[in-house]
Scaffold this motif. Structure first.
Motif, PDB file in Angstrom:
ATOM      1  N   PRO A  69      20.814   9.658  43.806  1.00  0.00           N
ATOM      2  CA  PRO A  69      20.635   9.710  42.344  1.00  0.00           C
ATOM      3  C   PRO A  69      19.688   8.632  41.814  1.00  0.00           C
ATOM      4  N   ILE A  70      19.731   7.437  42.416  1.00  0.00           N
ATOM      5  CA  ILE A  70      18.831   6.375  41.954  1.00  0.00           C
ATOM      6  C   ILE A  70      17.390   6.722  42.320  1.00  0.00           C
ATOM      7  N   TRP A  71      17.160   7.256  43.530  1.00  0.00           N
ATOM      8  CA  TRP A  71      15.815   7.708  43.894  1.00  0.00           C
ATOM      9  C   TRP A  71      15.332   8.777  42.920  1.00  0.00           C
ATOM     10  N   ASP A  72      16.231   9.704  42.559  1.00  0.00           N
ATOM     11  CA  ASP A  72      15.849  10.753  41.606  1.00  0.00           C
ATOM     12  C   ASP A  72      15.397  10.151  40.281  1.00  0.00           C
ATOM     13  N   SER A  73      16.123   9.135  39.830  1.00  0.00           N
ATOM     14  CA  SER A  73      15.765   8.478  38.564  1.00  0.00           C
ATOM     15  C   SER A  73      14.403   7.790  38.671  1.00  0.00           C
ATOM     16  N   VAL A  74      14.150   7.147  39.811  1.00  0.00           N
ATOM     17  CA  VAL A  74      12.861   6.479  40.019  1.00  0.00           C
ATOM     18  C   VAL A  74      11.725   7.493  39.964  1.00  0.00           C
ATOM     19  N   PHE A  75      11.912   8.629  40.628  1.00  0.00           N
ATOM     20  CA  PHE A  75      10.859   9.647  40.654  1.00  0.00           C
ATOM     21  C   PHE A  75      10.660  10.278  39.269  1.00  0.00           C
ATOM     22  N   ARG A  76      11.738  10.374  38.483  1.00  0.00           N
ATOM     23  CA  ARG A  76      11.580  10.899  37.116  1.00  0.00           C
ATOM     24  C   ARG A  76      10.715   9.971  36.278  1.00  0.00           C
ATOM     25  N   VAL A  77      10.926   8.673  36.424  1.00  0.00           N
ATOM     26  CA  VAL A  77      10.142   7.690  35.665  1.00  0.00           C
ATOM     27  C   VAL A  77       8.691   7.697  36.116  1.00  0.00           C
ATOM     28  N   LEU A  78       8.487   7.773  37.436  1.00  0.00           N
ATOM     29  CA  LEU A  78       7.129   7.702  37.982  1.00  0.00           C
ATOM     30  C   LEU A  78       6.422   9.058  37.992  1.00  0.00           C
ATOM     31  N   GLY A  79       7.166  10.119  37.676  1.00  0.00           N
ATOM     32  CA  GLY A  79       6.638  11.478  37.797  1.00  0.00           C
ATOM     33  C   GLY A  79       5.237  11.698  37.265  1.00  0.00           C
ATOM     34  N   PRO A  80       4.944  11.321  36.014  1.00  0.00           N
ATOM     35  CA  PRO A  80       3.596  11.592  35.477  1.00  0.00           C
ATOM     36  C   PRO A  80       2.472  10.908  36.249  1.00  0.00           C
ATOM     37  N   MET A 115      14.760  17.257  43.859  1.00  0.00           N
ATOM     38  CA  MET A 115      15.761  16.481  44.594  1.00  0.00           C
ATOM     39  C   MET A 115      15.115  15.482  45.564  1.00  0.00           C
ATOM     40  N   PRO A 116      14.231  14.605  45.079  1.00  0.00           N
ATOM     41  CA  PRO A 116      13.545  13.669  45.978  1.00  0.00           C
ATOM     42  C   PRO A 116      14.498  12.726  46.708  1.00  0.00           C
ATOM     43  N   GLY A 117      15.616  12.360  46.063  1.00  0.00           N
ATOM     44  CA  GLY A 117      16.560  11.454  46.713  1.00  0.00           C
ATOM     45  C   GLY A 117      17.138  12.038  47.988  1.00  0.00           C
ATOM     46  N   ASP A 118      17.550  13.309  47.937  1.00  0.00           N
ATOM     47  CA  ASP A 118      18.083  13.959  49.137  1.00  0.00           C
ATOM     48  C   ASP A 118      17.022  14.048  50.221  1.00  0.00           C
ATOM     49  N   LYS A 119      15.789  14.339  49.817  1.00  0.00           N
ATOM     50  CA  LYS A 119      14.709  14.467  50.802  1.00  0.00           C
ATOM     51  C   LYS A 119      14.406  13.128  51.464  1.00  0.00           C
ATOM     52  N   LEU A 120      14.447  12.027  50.685  1.00  0.00           N
ATOM     53  CA  LEU A 120      14.184  10.706  51.266  1.00  0.00           C
ATOM     54  C   LEU A 120      15.297  10.305  52.232  1.00  0.00           C
ATOM     55  N   HIS A 121      16.527  10.650  51.900  1.00  0.00           N
ATOM     56  CA  HIS A 121      17.631  10.334  52.814  1.00  0.00           C
ATOM     57  C   HIS A 121      17.528  11.157  54.095  1.00  0.00           C
ATOM     58  N   LYS A 122      17.082  12.400  53.955  1.00  0.00           N
ATOM     59  CA  LYS A 122      16.887  13.218  55.154  1.00  0.00           C
ATOM     60  C   LYS A 122      15.733  12.659  55.994  1.00  0.00           C
ATOM     61  N   LEU A 123      14.672  12.217  55.314  1.00  0.00           N
ATOM     62  CA  LEU A 123      13.549  11.604  56.023  1.00  0.00           C
ATOM     63  C   LEU A 123      14.006  10.359  56.762  1.00  0.00           C
ATOM     64  N   ALA A 124      14.884   9.572  56.142  1.00  0.00           N
ATOM     65  CA  ALA A 124      15.373   8.346  56.778  1.00  0.00           C
ATOM     66  C   ALA A 124      16.078   8.668  58.090  1.00  0.00           C
ATOM     67  N   LYS A 125      16.872   9.736  58.098  1.00  0.00           N
ATOM     68  CA  LYS A 125      17.568  10.117  59.333  1.00  0.00           C
ATOM     69  C   LYS A 125      16.576  10.556  60.412  1.00  0.00           C
ATOM     70  N   LEU A 126      15.486  11.212  59.991  1.00  0.00           N
ATOM     71  CA  LEU A 126      14.490  11.676  60.961  1.00  0.00           C
ATOM     72  C   LEU A 126      13.706  10.511  61.561  1.00  0.00           C
ATOM     73  N   LEU A 127      13.426   9.480  60.744  1.00  0.00           N
ATOM     74  CA  LEU A 127      12.605   8.362  61.208  1.00  0.00           C
ATOM     75  C   LEU A 127      13.245   7.608  62.367  1.00  0.00           C
ATOM     76  N   ALA A 128      14.575   7.640  62.433  1.00  0.00           N
ATOM     77  CA  ALA A 128      15.274   6.860  63.449  1.00  0.00           C
ATOM     78  C   ALA A 128      15.369   7.589  64.788  1.00  0.00           C
ATOM     79  N   ILE A 129      14.800   8.784  64.887  1.00  0.00           N
ATOM     80  CA  ILE A 129      14.885   9.581  66.114  1.00  0.00           C
ATOM     81  C   ILE A 129      13.621   9.402  66.939  1.00  0.00           C
TER      82      ILE A 129
END
Length: 230
Positions: free
Chosen positions: A47-58, A68-82
């Motif tokens: 949710p905090i990532w989502d808020s950041v992206f809403r502010v930076l969106g323009p 849903m950028p927050g969910d995507k970043l968390h999924k990316l984080a799991k992929l980076l560790a593999i």
């Protein structure tokens, strides 16, 4: 007549090109750096990532204005560790990494990695993803849903792409005939272009998932909860 299996046989899923691009990029970084970056991304809640992206969106380029950028970043984080491409692909296509978090005491049956261990040698990463999906995702998800939905209304559904001669032909074709310039199903597109204007199919791939999540959180919540044992 269903078009299922066209994506698995002719490299139609956009996740194939996304997975190989992601793997090539992250393989350039040392594993320790990737794990540190993954930890940093995961330390901020979706949710905090989502808020950041809403502010930076323009100010962001269009390709970074994601739902849903927050969910995507968390999924990316799991992929980076593999540190291997196929485990990365399993994580990329999995909704849940740990089945016991969804159903107490649950254990996964055959996983992507179980199937990967039995694949023929000599396949590249994209071909391995395609074959895994043919043996795992197609019968376990796509075909099962088509069969249930069609049989529920006494409708006979057929999947001509799964005729064994079509499957054998598809696997004899060079990968470049299926995937070129990031676009899948190239040979099918060229055949279709003989009969249909390209404007009807030369466009981004679009799914047609129904909003089960919204229904179960909204109008169907009471109904669904009555089906669950305490």
């Amino acid at each position: 007549m269903s078009g299922d299996a066209g994506d698995e046989l002719f490299a139609g899923y956009s996740r194939y090109t996304a997975a190989i691009a992601l793997w090539r990029r992250q393989a350039r970084l040392p594993l320790a750096v990737r794990r540190g970056l993954a930890s940093a991304l995961s330390s901020v809640s979706p949710p905090i990532w989502d808020s950041v992206f809403r502010v930076l969106g323009p100010a962001l380029p269009s390709r970074l204005r994601l739902p849903m950028p927050g969910d995507k970043l968390h999924k990316l984080a799991k992929l980076l560790a593999i540190d291997e491409p196929l485990p990365m692909y399993q994580r990329l296509i999995s909704l849940w990494h740990d089945p016991a978090r969804v159903v107490l005491g649950a254990q996964e049956p055959a996983t992507v990695m179980d199937i990967a261990a039995r694949l023929p040698a000599g396949l590249d990463f994209i071909e391995r993803m395609m074959l895994i999906d043919t043996l795992h995702y197609l019968p376990g998800d796509i075909l099962a849903k088509v069969d249930r939905a069609s049989m529920a209304v006494s409708l006979e559904a057929r999947v001509p792409f799964l005729d064994h001669e079509v499957v054998e032909l598809a696997w004899r074709l060079p990968l470049a005939w299926k995937l070129r310039g990031g676009q899948g199903k190239r040979v099918l597109r060229e055949v279709l272009a003989r009969y249909v204007p390209r404007a009807l199919f030369e466009r981004p791939k679009m799914g047609f998932g129904i909003p089960i999540d919204a229904w179960l959180r909204g109008p169907l919540r009471d109904w669904a909860e009555t089906l669950l044992a305490e």
